[in-house]
Design a protein around this motif. Sequence first.
Motif, PDB file in Angstrom:
ATOM      1  N   LEU A  75     -12.128  36.596  25.472  1.00 14.05           N
ATOM      2  CA  LEU A  75     -12.976  37.013  26.581  1.00 14.05           C
ATOM      3  C   LEU A  75     -12.471  38.337  27.160  1.00 14.05           C
ATOM      4  N   GLU A  76     -11.159  38.459  27.306  1.00 12.03           N
ATOM      5  CA  GLU A  76     -10.597  39.688  27.842  1.00 12.03           C
ATOM      6  C   GLU A  76     -10.795  40.857  26.873  1.00 12.03           C
ATOM      7  N   GLU A  77     -10.790  40.586  25.573  1.00  9.42           N
ATOM      8  CA  GLU A  77     -11.097  41.636  24.598  1.00  9.42           C
ATOM      9  C   GLU A  77     -12.556  42.085  24.744  1.00  9.42           C
ATOM     10  N   VAL A  78     -13.455  41.140  24.968  1.00  9.33           N
ATOM     11  CA  VAL A  78     -14.873  41.462  25.130  1.00  9.33           C
ATOM     12  C   VAL A  78     -15.082  42.352  26.355  1.00  9.33           C
ATOM     13  N   TYR A  79     -14.449  42.007  27.477  1.00  9.53           N
ATOM     14  CA  TYR A  79     -14.552  42.835  28.683  1.00  9.53           C
ATOM     15  C   TYR A  79     -13.998  44.234  28.424  1.00  9.53           C
ATOM     16  N   ALA A  80     -12.845  44.308  27.773  1.00  9.77           N
ATOM     17  CA  ALA A  80     -12.223  45.606  27.518  1.00  9.77           C
ATOM     18  C   ALA A  80     -13.122  46.471  26.634  1.00  9.77           C
ATOM     19  N   LYS A  81     -13.698  45.890  25.589  1.00  7.40           N
ATOM     20  CA  LYS A  81     -14.577  46.657  24.703  1.00  7.40           C
ATOM     21  C   LYS A  81     -15.850  47.096  25.421  1.00  7.40           C
ATOM     22  N   THR A  82     -16.458  46.195  26.180  1.00 13.46           N
ATOM     23  CA  THR A  82     -17.713  46.513  26.845  1.00 13.46           C
ATOM     24  C   THR A  82     -17.528  47.611  27.878  1.00 13.46           C
ATOM     25  N   PHE A  83     -16.463  47.521  28.665  1.00 11.95           N
ATOM     26  CA  PHE A  83     -16.228  48.477  29.738  1.00 11.95           C
ATOM     27  C   PHE A  83     -15.364  49.660  29.308  1.00 11.95           C
ATOM     28  N   ARG A  84     -14.977  49.706  28.023  1.00 14.02           N
ATOM     29  CA  ARG A  84     -14.219  50.818  27.434  1.00 14.02           C
ATOM     30  C   ARG A  84     -12.818  50.950  28.026  1.00 14.02           C
ATOM     31  N   GLY A  85     -12.124  49.820  28.138  1.00 16.26           N
ATOM     32  CA  GLY A  85     -10.747  49.833  28.616  1.00 16.26           C
ATOM     33  C   GLY A  85      -9.776  49.463  27.508  1.00 16.26           C
ATOM     34  N   GLU A  86      -8.497  49.718  27.737  1.00 14.84           N
ATOM     35  CA  GLU A  86      -7.465  49.340  26.763  1.00 14.84           C
ATOM     36  C   GLU A  86      -7.139  47.859  26.845  1.00 14.84           C
ATOM     37  N   ASP A  87      -7.287  47.286  28.015  1.00 13.44           N
ATOM     38  CA  ASP A  87      -6.900  45.889  28.214  1.00 13.44           C
ATOM     39  C   ASP A  87      -7.703  45.340  29.391  1.00 13.44           C
ATOM     40  N   ALA A  88      -7.676  44.017  29.524  1.00 16.72           N
ATOM     41  CA  ALA A  88      -8.421  43.381  30.613  1.00 16.72           C
ATOM     42  C   ALA A  88      -7.715  42.115  31.074  1.00 16.72           C
ATOM     43  N   LEU A  89      -7.919  41.798  32.322  1.00 19.55           N
ATOM     44  CA  LEU A  89      -7.465  40.553  32.927  1.00 19.55           C
ATOM     45  C   LEU A  89      -8.706  39.902  33.523  1.00 19.55           C
ATOM     46  N   VAL A  90      -9.139  38.767  32.965  1.00 21.64           N
ATOM     47  CA  VAL A  90     -10.363  38.085  33.413  1.00 21.64           C
ATOM     48  C   VAL A  90      -9.999  36.616  33.612  1.00 21.64           C
ATOM     49  N   ARG A  91      -9.855  36.182  34.845  1.00 20.07           N
ATOM     50  CA  ARG A  91      -9.257  34.872  35.108  1.00 20.07           C
ATOM     51  C   ARG A  91      -9.961  34.086  36.215  1.00 20.07           C
ATOM     52  N   PRO A  92     -10.046  32.767  36.040  1.00 21.73           N
ATOM     53  CA  PRO A  92     -10.545  31.926  37.138  1.00 21.73           C
ATOM     54  C   PRO A  92      -9.546  31.825  38.280  1.00 21.73           C
ATOM     55  N   GLN A  93      -8.283  32.172  38.012  1.00 21.40           N
ATOM     56  CA  GLN A  93      -7.270  32.131  39.075  1.00 21.40           C
ATOM     57  C   GLN A  93      -7.452  33.259  40.085  1.00 21.40           C
ATOM     58  N   VAL A  94      -8.306  34.241  39.766  1.00 21.64           N
ATOM     59  CA  VAL A  94      -8.640  35.293  40.724  1.00 21.64           C
ATOM     60  C   VAL A  94      -9.784  34.764  41.587  1.00 21.64           C
ATOM     61  N   MET A  95      -9.546  34.622  42.873  1.00 21.32           N
ATOM     62  CA  MET A  95     -10.444  33.853  43.729  1.00 21.32           C
ATOM     63  C   MET A  95     -11.637  34.632  44.265  1.00 21.32           C
ATOM     64  N   SER A  96     -11.553  35.958  44.256  1.00 23.42           N
ATOM     65  CA  SER A  96     -12.627  36.771  44.842  1.00 23.42           C
ATOM     66  C   SER A  96     -12.422  38.224  44.438  1.00 23.42           C
TER      67      SER A  96
END
Length: 426
Positions: A75-96
């Motif tokens: 999922l984090e790879e998908v976000y990084a590719k879509t938004f053109r980033g090197e890496d991504a942090l996509v987590r349910p532990q982030v509350m808002s």
Amino acid sequence: MEMKEMYESMGICSQVLEFGLKIEKQLKERFEAIDETAEYNQMKVIRAMQECRVSDIHFAATTGYGYNDLGRDVLEEVYAKTFRGEDALVRPQVMSGTHALHIALSGNLRPGDELLSPVGKPYDTLDEVIGIRDAVGSLKEYGVTYRQVDLLPDGSFDFEGIRAALNDRTKLVTIQRSKGYATRPTLSVDRIGELISFIKSIRPDVICMVDNCYGEFVERREPLEVGADMIVGSLIKNPGGGLAPIGGYIVGRKDCVERAAYRLSAPGQGKEVGASLGLNQSFFQGFFLAPTVVAGALKGAIFAANIYEALGFDVVPNSTESRHDIIQAVTFGKPGAVIAFCKGIQAAAPVDSFVTPEPWDMPGYDAPVIMAAGAFVQGSSIELSADGPIKPPYAVYFQGGLTWYHAKLGILMSLQKLAEAGLVTL
């Protein structure tokens, strides 16, 4: 006639409906352009998912520490590719969204560093994160100083003021794309790129972070494509597509994302821990749907702008301006009108339509705030919602709608409530 009867059964009188339909007919070309952008962005998401070889195995749940969570990592790879980033942090532990911004800021700032906002004061909930208002655990408590440069009266950047504010201690620049509780223009990706280019020409080592909330998939490009080092947002806004029940993201430079991950979890653990708890399918599917959902919300915002501008109210953006986020501000000048508008949005909801919203003292705000949101996910502002602080200039901020038809009903119902209260004349 059948459609008219349906709207009447929902509480919309014929006069309000006819006024709305007249406005809608004028918007055909703009709606077609929104659909074209949604199609382009839909292809971006599908391409990223295909390149990352998304499979149903990635929907499996993990618990506990969440080691080797394949779905989370893909999922984090998908976000990084879509938004053109090197890496991504996509987590349910982030509350808002505020929590995501706090993680990004505190992960990348150290005692003695300075944070600069070159677009005026950030959104209200960041006041205590930064220390503009004293709070336990603020960046100020940890020795991070803050400076801001306001926009010029015409909404343009104060380049000379920014040049003067940049100094040896400036470590990170935060750029809020959306307007928040202000009536300034939302920043386009092009304008963000112009600002970043100017800052980097003076201090190329400064981290440029963009608060991307409400802006994802509105345009064909995202801020990382014009020089941003990090973009940050909430999954219960645009990128969650209405299906994500919680979560946030940070995408960008690998070192910036890694530092944020160590702040989210713990030094030495970073991205290696964090169970997905069975939410991966909702995250993937919501991201897949997001371009279409955002298109519906954009149509609702434009419809609202044209409705209320035609009635003589100040609206930001105005009825013809290009759009760079999903938020529509309407300045009523009267607290009663803000309250009536929000009651209309609530009455149009599929959930809790029978509830009457009232202003209250919300944590993180310096004035009573009224919020209307009959949502499937609490606080989800990609769903039909409206809110505003009960203080001058008494503006309401409308956003969301998982479908254009629901957004349309919400705006018509807001107009109905204002008409019933004698606050507008059709």
